[in-house]
Design a protein around this motif. Structure first.
Motif, PDB file in Angstrom:
ATOM      1  N   CYS A  79     -61.386   2.690 -45.614  1.00 30.09           N
ATOM      2  CA  CYS A  79     -62.002   3.190 -44.251  1.00 30.09           C
ATOM      3  C   CYS A  79     -63.204   4.292 -45.287  1.00 30.09           C
ATOM      4  O   CYS A  79     -63.039   5.010 -45.503  1.00 30.09           O
ATOM      5  N   GLN A  80     -64.336   3.465 -45.092  1.00 30.57           N
ATOM      6  CA  GLN A  80     -65.698   4.117 -45.618  1.00 30.57           C
ATOM      7  C   GLN A  80     -65.920   5.564 -44.661  1.00 30.57           C
ATOM      8  O   GLN A  80     -66.528   5.943 -44.903  1.00 30.57           O
ATOM      9  N   TYR A  81     -64.899   5.583 -43.134  1.00 29.16           N
ATOM     10  CA  TYR A  81     -64.943   6.796 -42.363  1.00 29.16           C
ATOM     11  C   TYR A  81     -64.186   7.570 -42.839  1.00 29.16           C
ATOM     12  O   TYR A  81     -64.094   8.915 -42.818  1.00 29.16           O
ATOM     13  N   CYS A  82     -62.576   6.908 -42.559  1.00 30.38           N
ATOM     14  CA  CYS A  82     -61.405   8.360 -42.411  1.00 30.38           C
ATOM     15  C   CYS A  82     -60.203   8.446 -44.423  1.00 30.38           C
ATOM     16  O   CYS A  82     -59.231   8.473 -43.895  1.00 30.38           O
ATOM     17  N   ARG A  83     -60.800   6.904 -44.952  1.00 24.63           N
ATOM     18  CA  ARG A  83     -60.439   7.195 -46.044  1.00 24.63           C
ATOM     19  C   ARG A  83     -59.089   6.204 -45.852  1.00 24.63           C
ATOM     20  O   ARG A  83     -58.247   6.312 -46.670  1.00 24.63           O
ATOM     21  N   ALA A  84     -58.351   5.549 -45.032  1.00 23.13           N
ATOM     22  CA  ALA A  84     -58.011   4.518 -44.585  1.00 23.13           C
ATOM     23  C   ALA A  84     -57.451   3.593 -45.239  1.00 23.13           C
ATOM     24  O   ALA A  84     -58.559   3.004 -45.609  1.00 23.13           O
ATOM     25  N   LYS A  85     -56.390   3.112 -46.478  1.00 21.08           N
ATOM     26  CA  LYS A  85     -56.012   2.416 -47.321  1.00 21.08           C
ATOM     27  C   LYS A  85     -55.035   1.429 -46.241  1.00 21.08           C
ATOM     28  O   LYS A  85     -54.584   1.671 -45.514  1.00 21.08           O
ATOM     29  N   ALA A 110     -66.585  -1.254 -44.919  1.00 18.95           N
ATOM     30  CA  ALA A 110     -65.502  -1.300 -44.037  1.00 18.95           C
ATOM     31  C   ALA A 110     -64.653  -0.620 -43.015  1.00 18.95           C
ATOM     32  O   ALA A 110     -64.978   0.971 -43.584  1.00 18.95           O
ATOM     33  N   ALA A 111     -64.033  -0.434 -42.433  1.00 16.45           N
ATOM     34  CA  ALA A 111     -63.747   0.098 -41.600  1.00 16.45           C
ATOM     35  C   ALA A 111     -62.596   0.239 -40.523  1.00 16.45           C
ATOM     36  O   ALA A 111     -61.919  -1.250 -40.780  1.00 16.45           O
ATOM     37  N   CYS A 112     -61.570   0.879 -40.596  1.00 17.90           N
ATOM     38  CA  CYS A 112     -60.491   0.199 -40.224  1.00 17.90           C
ATOM     39  C   CYS A 112     -60.802   0.760 -38.263  1.00 17.90           C
ATOM     40  O   CYS A 112     -61.796   0.597 -37.636  1.00 17.90           O
ATOM     41  N   VAL A 113     -59.150  -0.086 -37.413  1.00 15.11           N
ATOM     42  CA  VAL A 113     -60.035  -0.632 -35.982  1.00 15.11           C
ATOM     43  C   VAL A 113     -60.288   1.077 -35.345  1.00 15.11           C
ATOM     44  O   VAL A 113     -61.456   0.556 -34.976  1.00 15.11           O
ATOM     45  N   ARG A 114     -59.210   1.490 -35.392  1.00 11.95           N
ATOM     46  CA  ARG A 114     -59.572   3.099 -34.615  1.00 11.95           C
ATOM     47  C   ARG A 114     -61.046   3.241 -35.142  1.00 11.95           C
ATOM     48  O   ARG A 114     -61.646   3.810 -34.364  1.00 11.95           O
ATOM     49  N   CYS A 115     -61.655   3.648 -36.758  1.00  7.67           N
ATOM     50  CA  CYS A 115     -62.615   4.211 -36.692  1.00  7.67           C
ATOM     51  C   CYS A 115     -64.320   3.344 -35.883  1.00  7.67           C
ATOM     52  O   CYS A 115     -64.763   3.656 -35.516  1.00  7.67           O
ATOM     53  N   ASN A 116     -64.329   1.972 -36.020  1.00 12.10           N
ATOM     54  CA  ASN A 116     -64.769   1.052 -35.651  1.00 12.10           C
ATOM     55  C   ASN A 116     -64.737   0.796 -33.709  1.00 12.10           C
ATOM     56  O   ASN A 116     -66.556   1.180 -34.058  1.00 12.10           O
ATOM     57  N   VAL A 117     -63.902   0.770 -33.870  1.00 11.47           N
ATOM     58  CA  VAL A 117     -64.152   1.718 -32.278  1.00 11.47           C
ATOM     59  C   VAL A 117     -63.874   2.602 -31.932  1.00 11.47           C
ATOM     60  O   VAL A 117     -65.007   3.021 -30.945  1.00 11.47           O
ATOM     61  N   LYS A 118     -64.127   3.689 -32.039  1.00 14.52           N
ATOM     62  CA  LYS A 118     -64.589   5.356 -32.111  1.00 14.52           C
ATOM     63  C   LYS A 118     -66.466   5.143 -32.220  1.00 14.52           C
ATOM     64  O   LYS A 118     -66.874   5.762 -31.458  1.00 14.52           O
TER      65      LYS A 118
END
Length: 165
Positions: A79-85, A110-118
């Motif tokens: 994730c390019q916002y929170c570094r989640a892999k 690439a973004a995790c669902v949480r960051c994309n929704v936020k």
């Protein structure tokens, strides 16, 4: 034993080959050794990790297709916002489509669902979220393979010959 980065005569990455093929190119005088990892095949023959061809090889330009898989590869499945892999990743438009942002290498991350929704339909600045890296088009079709072989502490000497990794 390892892989070897092959550079064109102009020092641009050409491909990745086996150490055996690299040694054959060196013995035949078709290439010169630029880097080695301190390991030896024989007493005075170091194992090459980067070689450069003595003659220029013309390679036709090949456009890298903009696909979900390629964007995730470019961003190393992070994730390019929170570094989640290793989470379920989505593609996020840096400039939202609702504001005219298109499907381009420079606008998709690439973004995790949480960051994309936020983030929603805002820019990262408006959402107070910063990007890990500025998205851009990969420089060559070899980019993804080189990234794979330089992860961790492997083949670090390749990085000075490759742009954008």
């Amino acid at each position: 034993m390892g892989k070897v980065l092959v550079l064109n005569a102009s020092y641009e990455p050409l491909n990745i080959t086996s150490w055996r093929r690299a040694v054959v190119l060196l013995i035949k005088g078709k290439a010169e050794q630029l880097e080695h990892n301190g390991r030896f095949l024989y007493a005075d023959v170091p194992l090459p990790t980067v070689i450069r061809l003595r003659y220029y090889v013309r390679v036709p330009y090949k456009e890298i297709p903009l696909t979900r898989r390629n964007v995730l590869e470019r961003d190393r499945h992070t994730c390019q916002y929170c570094r989640a892999k290793n989470e379920q990743l989505t593609l996020d438009h840096v400039i939202p489509r609702s504001r005219g942002g298109g499907d381009t290498w420079e606008n998709l991350v690439a973004a995790c669902v949480r960051c994309n929704v936020k983030k929603g339909s805002r820019t990262p600045k408006e959402a107070n979220m910063s990007l890990l890296t500025q998205p851009r088009r990969p420089h060559s079709s070899l980019h993804f393979e080189i990234v794979k072989y330089t992860q961790g502490n492997h083949n670090q000497e390749w990085k000075k010959y490759v742009i954008g990794i």
